[in-house]
Design a protein around this motif. Structure first.
Motif, PDB file in Angstrom:
ATOM      1  N   GLN A   1     -27.860  75.799  23.144  1.00 56.20           N
ATOM      2  CA  GLN A   1     -27.052  74.707  22.598  1.00 56.20           C
ATOM      3  C   GLN A   1     -27.403  73.357  23.210  1.00 56.20           C
ATOM      4  OE1 GLN A   1     -22.988  75.273  21.279  1.00 56.20           O
ATOM      5  NE2 GLN A   1     -22.326  73.634  22.660  1.00 56.20           N
ATOM      6  N   ASP A   2     -27.652  73.316  24.514  1.00 55.15           N
ATOM      7  CA  ASP A   2     -27.976  72.022  25.117  1.00 55.15           C
ATOM      8  C   ASP A   2     -29.284  71.463  24.564  1.00 55.15           C
ATOM      9  OD1 ASP A   2     -29.538  73.938  26.390  1.00 55.15           O
ATOM     10  OD2 ASP A   2     -29.303  73.074  28.393  1.00 55.15           O
ATOM     11  N   MET A   3     -30.261  72.357  24.290  1.00 53.72           N
ATOM     12  CA  MET A   3     -31.520  71.911  23.718  1.00 53.72           C
ATOM     13  C   MET A   3     -31.339  71.477  22.263  1.00 53.72           C
ATOM     14  SD  MET A   3     -34.636  71.332  24.456  1.00 53.72           S
ATOM     15  CE  MET A   3     -35.282  70.213  23.243  1.00 53.72           C
ATOM     16  N   ALA A   4     -30.503  72.190  21.520  1.00 56.37           N
ATOM     17  CA  ALA A   4     -30.232  71.813  20.129  1.00 56.37           C
ATOM     18  C   ALA A   4     -29.592  70.429  20.064  1.00 56.37           C
ATOM     19  CB  ALA A   4     -29.324  72.849  19.469  1.00 56.37           C
ATOM     20  N   ILE A   5     -28.663  70.163  20.976  1.00 57.22           N
ATOM     21  CA  ILE A   5     -27.998  68.854  21.014  1.00 57.22           C
ATOM     22  C   ILE A   5     -29.006  67.761  21.351  1.00 57.22           C
ATOM     23  CG2 ILE A   5     -26.313  67.459  22.277  1.00 57.22           C
ATOM     24  CD1 ILE A   5     -25.101  69.496  20.283  1.00 57.22           C
TER      25      ILE A   5
ATOM     26  N   ALA B   1     -23.692  66.999  11.726  1.00 60.18           N
ATOM     27  CA  ALA B   1     -24.355  68.245  12.114  1.00 60.18           C
ATOM     28  C   ALA B   1     -24.260  68.495  13.615  1.00 60.18           C
ATOM     29  CB  ALA B   1     -25.820  68.203  11.688  1.00 60.18           C
ATOM     30  N   LEU B   2     -24.418  67.449  14.414  1.00 60.21           N
ATOM     31  CA  LEU B   2     -24.361  67.618  15.866  1.00 60.21           C
ATOM     32  C   LEU B   2     -22.993  68.114  16.323  1.00 60.21           C
ATOM     33  CD1 LEU B   2     -26.431  64.504  16.924  1.00 60.21           C
ATOM     34  CD2 LEU B   2     -26.881  66.849  17.683  1.00 60.21           C
TER      35      LEU B   2
ATOM     36  N   GLY C   1     -20.490  75.352  17.292  1.00 61.26           N
ATOM     37  CA  GLY C   1     -20.982  76.667  16.903  1.00 61.26           C
ATOM     38  C   GLY C   1     -20.781  76.985  15.439  1.00 61.26           C
ATOM     39  N   SER C   2     -20.958  75.968  14.564  1.00 60.98           N
ATOM     40  CA  SER C   2     -20.650  76.147  13.142  1.00 60.98           C
ATOM     41  C   SER C   2     -21.676  76.976  12.376  1.00 60.98           C
ATOM     42  CB  SER C   2     -20.503  74.781  12.462  1.00 60.98           C
ATOM     43  OG  SER C   2     -19.412  74.075  12.990  1.00 60.98           O
ATOM     44  N   GLY C   3     -22.860  77.218  12.919  1.00 66.97           N
ATOM     45  CA  GLY C   3     -23.785  78.136  12.291  1.00 66.97           C
ATOM     46  C   GLY C   3     -24.755  77.507  11.317  1.00 66.97           C
ATOM     47  N   GLN C   4     -25.121  78.288  10.300  1.00 62.91           N
ATOM     48  CA  GLN C   4     -26.226  77.935   9.412  1.00 62.91           C
ATOM     49  C   GLN C   4     -26.018  76.597   8.719  1.00 62.91           C
ATOM     50  OE1 GLN C   4     -27.654  81.051   6.772  1.00 62.91           O
ATOM     51  NE2 GLN C   4     -28.178  79.549   5.188  1.00 62.91           N
TER      52      GLN C   4
ATOM     53  N   ARG D   1     -26.916  73.800  11.015  1.00 69.40           N
ATOM     54  CA  ARG D   1     -28.360  73.763  11.281  1.00 69.40           C
ATOM     55  C   ARG D   1     -29.122  73.196  10.085  1.00 69.40           C
ATOM     56  NH1 ARG D   1     -27.128  78.984  13.070  1.00 69.40           N
ATOM     57  NH2 ARG D   1     -28.365  79.929  11.392  1.00 69.40           N
ATOM     58  N   GLU D   2     -28.739  73.567   8.895  1.00 73.58           N
ATOM     59  CA  GLU D   2     -29.420  73.040   7.711  1.00 73.58           C
ATOM     60  C   GLU D   2     -29.174  71.540   7.558  1.00 73.58           C
ATOM     61  OE1 GLU D   2     -29.627  77.092   4.958  1.00 73.58           O
ATOM     62  OE2 GLU D   2     -28.044  75.609   4.590  1.00 73.58           O
ATOM     63  N   GLN D   3     -27.949  71.095   7.825  1.00 73.31           N
ATOM     64  CA  GLN D   3     -27.655  69.664   7.772  1.00 73.31           C
ATOM     65  C   GLN D   3     -28.457  68.908   8.834  1.00 73.31           C
ATOM     66  OE1 GLN D   3     -25.591  67.370   5.879  1.00 73.31           O
ATOM     67  NE2 GLN D   3     -26.072  69.046   4.483  1.00 73.31           N
TER      68      GLN D   3
END
Length: 364
Positions: free
Chosen positions: A162-166, A203-204, A210-213, A216-218
Motif C-alpha cells: 500500500q505504501d508503494m501504491a500511494i 483513486a488514491l 482498500g477499495s480494490g479493483q 486500481r482501474e481509476q
C-alpha cells in the motif's frame, strides 16, 4: 475577449485496459505489431507474469536485471543483449525501472516497445528517456522510445504494497500538476491534467481504504492521463528537481516525487491564480494546496526528503544542480534562495503552506 492560440502535439499510441487478461492481450498486441522474437524485461514481482508470457511468445531474451534511474552500464548491457539475441521488439513488465530500461534499449535499436505497467509511474505514456551516469541523470525526448502499445491490467498493481501504491499514485499526480505550468503547457494538456488530478485524488483515497479493483482501474486511468499531459507539456520544475535528487543522491523515485510535489505547488500556485483555482476544483475544494495537504493526510503519504535518505549537507549541491536545469518559463522565478528554501522545507517535511513565508525570511 482573449483569443485562443496554441500548438499541441498528440502522440500515436494504442492503450488497452483489460483486467485479468494480460497474457492474452499482450500476445494479441505483439502479433498485431509483427513482434515474433521479443526481448522480455521484468522486475521483482513481475517475473511470474513474464514467465507466463514466455510460454506463448518464445522470447529471445528474458532480462531480469533492472535498476531504478537506469544506470548507463545496465542500459548498455541490456541493449547489447537485445542486439545479440536478434530481438524484434521489447516487452517490459513492471514499474518505471522496467519501462525506462525498455526505452533505453529502444533509443539505441529503434525496436518497438509494448509496456505492461505494474505501478502508476506513467512513463509508459511519454517519449521521455532517462539514463544515469556519474551521479547525473540525463533525460531526452525521442519518438523512438514511446511504447507503441500500453497494456494495463489492474490485477498487476494489486500486489503493490500500500505504501508503494500511494507513492506511485502521487508520482502520477506530480506529472499532471507539473504539466500545468511546464514549458509547453496548453489548454489540451491542461484539461488532461485536471481530469487526471480528479481521478487520482479519488483513486488514491480508494487505494488507502482498500477499495480494490475499481480504485486500481481509476488510478491507472488517471496515471495514463497524467503521462499524456506530461508528454505534451514537457518537464517542469518539479521533474527537474526530482531528476537531480534521484540521479545524484539515488533517492527512491516515486517517494521523491511524492514529497516534492506539494512544495513546488506551494512555490508556483500563487503566481498562476486561474490554474490554482482550476486545480482546487479538480481536487474537490477551493484551495489547491489545502486540498493536497488534506489528501496527503488522508492517505498517509511520504512527507520528507530526510526520511528518504537525502543528507542535509547535500541540499546545497542539489540546489546548484537544480538551478542549472530550471525551465525558463516557470511561473515563479527560480532563485538559488527560493530553491534552497524549497529543498530545505521538503527535507524537514515542513507544512508547504508556509513555504513562501520561509523564503521571505531567508531573503531578508
Amino acid at each position: 475577449m482573449n483569443s485562443l492560440k496554441f500548438t499541441h502535439d498528440t502522440l500515436p499510441q494504442r492503450v488497452v485496459l483489460d483486467t485479468g487478461r494480460v497474457v492474452e492481450r499482450v500476445r494479441a498486441e505483439a502479433a498485431q505489431l509483427g513482434i515474433r522474437r521479443p526481448m522480455l524485461i521484468s522486475t521483482e514481482g513481475t517475473h511470474e507474469v513474464a514467465d507466463s508470457l514466455s510460454a506463448v511468445l518464445s522470447p529471445t531474451e528474458h532480462w531480469r536485471k533492472t535498476v531504478q534511474h537506469v544506470p548507463r552500464a545496465v542500459a548498455d548491457e541490456a541493449t547489447s543483449a537485445a542486439r545479440d539475441s536478434g530481438a524484434d521488439g521489447v516487452i517490459s513488465i513492471g514499474g518505471g525501472s522496467a519501462t525506462g530500461l525498455a526505452k533505453a534499449v529502444a533509443l539505441e535499436t529503434s525496436l518497438p516497445v509494448i509496456a505492461v505497467p505494474s505501478t502508476y509511474a506513467a512513463s509508459e505514456a511519454t517519449p521521455v528517456w532517462g539514463i544515469t551516469e556519474a551521479r547525473t541523470k540525463t533525460t531526452g525526448v525521442d519518438p523512438a522510445v514511446l511504447p507503441a502499445v500500453v497494456v494495463y491490467d489492474a490485477d498487476l498493481v494489486a500486489t503493490l504494497p500500500q505504501d508503494m501504491a500511494i507513492a506511485s499514485g502521487l508520482n502520477a499526480m506530480a506529472h499532471c500538476v507539473d504539466s500545468l505550468w511546464a514549458p509547453k503547457a496548453d489548454p489540451i494538456n491542461r484539461a488532461l491534467s485536471l481530469e487526471s488530478a480528479r481521478a487520482l485524488a479519488s483513486a488514491l483515497r480508494g487505494l488507502a481504504a482498500g477499495s480494490g479493483q475499481e480504485a486500481r482501474e481509476q488510478a491507472l486511468y488517471g496515471c495514463y492521463l497524467s503521462g499524456v499531459a506530461f508528454a505534451s507539456a514537457g518537464s517542469g520544475l518539479h521533474h527537474k528537481i526530482c531528476h537531480v535528487l534521484g540521479g545524484t543522491f539515488n533517492l527512491p523515485h516515486a517517494e521523491t516525487h511524492s514529497v516534492v510535489l506539494r512544495y513546488v505547488a506551494a512555490l508556483n500556485l500563487p503566481a498562476v491564480p486561474e490554474v490554482a483555482e482550476a486545480l482546487a476544483h479538480a481536487l474537490g475544494g477551493d484551495d489547491a494546496l489545502a486540498e493536497l495537504n488534506l489528501l496527503y493526510r488522508d492517505i498517509d503519504a511520504p512527507r520528507s526528503l530526510a526520511e528518504l535518505g537525502l543528507p542535509e549537507d547535500g541540499i546545497s549541491e542539489a540546489a546548484d544542480r537544480v538551478m542549472a536545469a530550471v525551465p525558463a518559463n516557470n511561473p515563479t522565478e527560480a532563485t538559488h534562495e527560493n530553491i534552497t528554501a524549497l529543498l530545505t522545507a521538503a527535507f524537514r517535511g515542513d507544512d508547504p503552506a508556509h513555504l513562501n513565508d520561509f523564503i521571505e525570511g531567508r531573503t531578508r
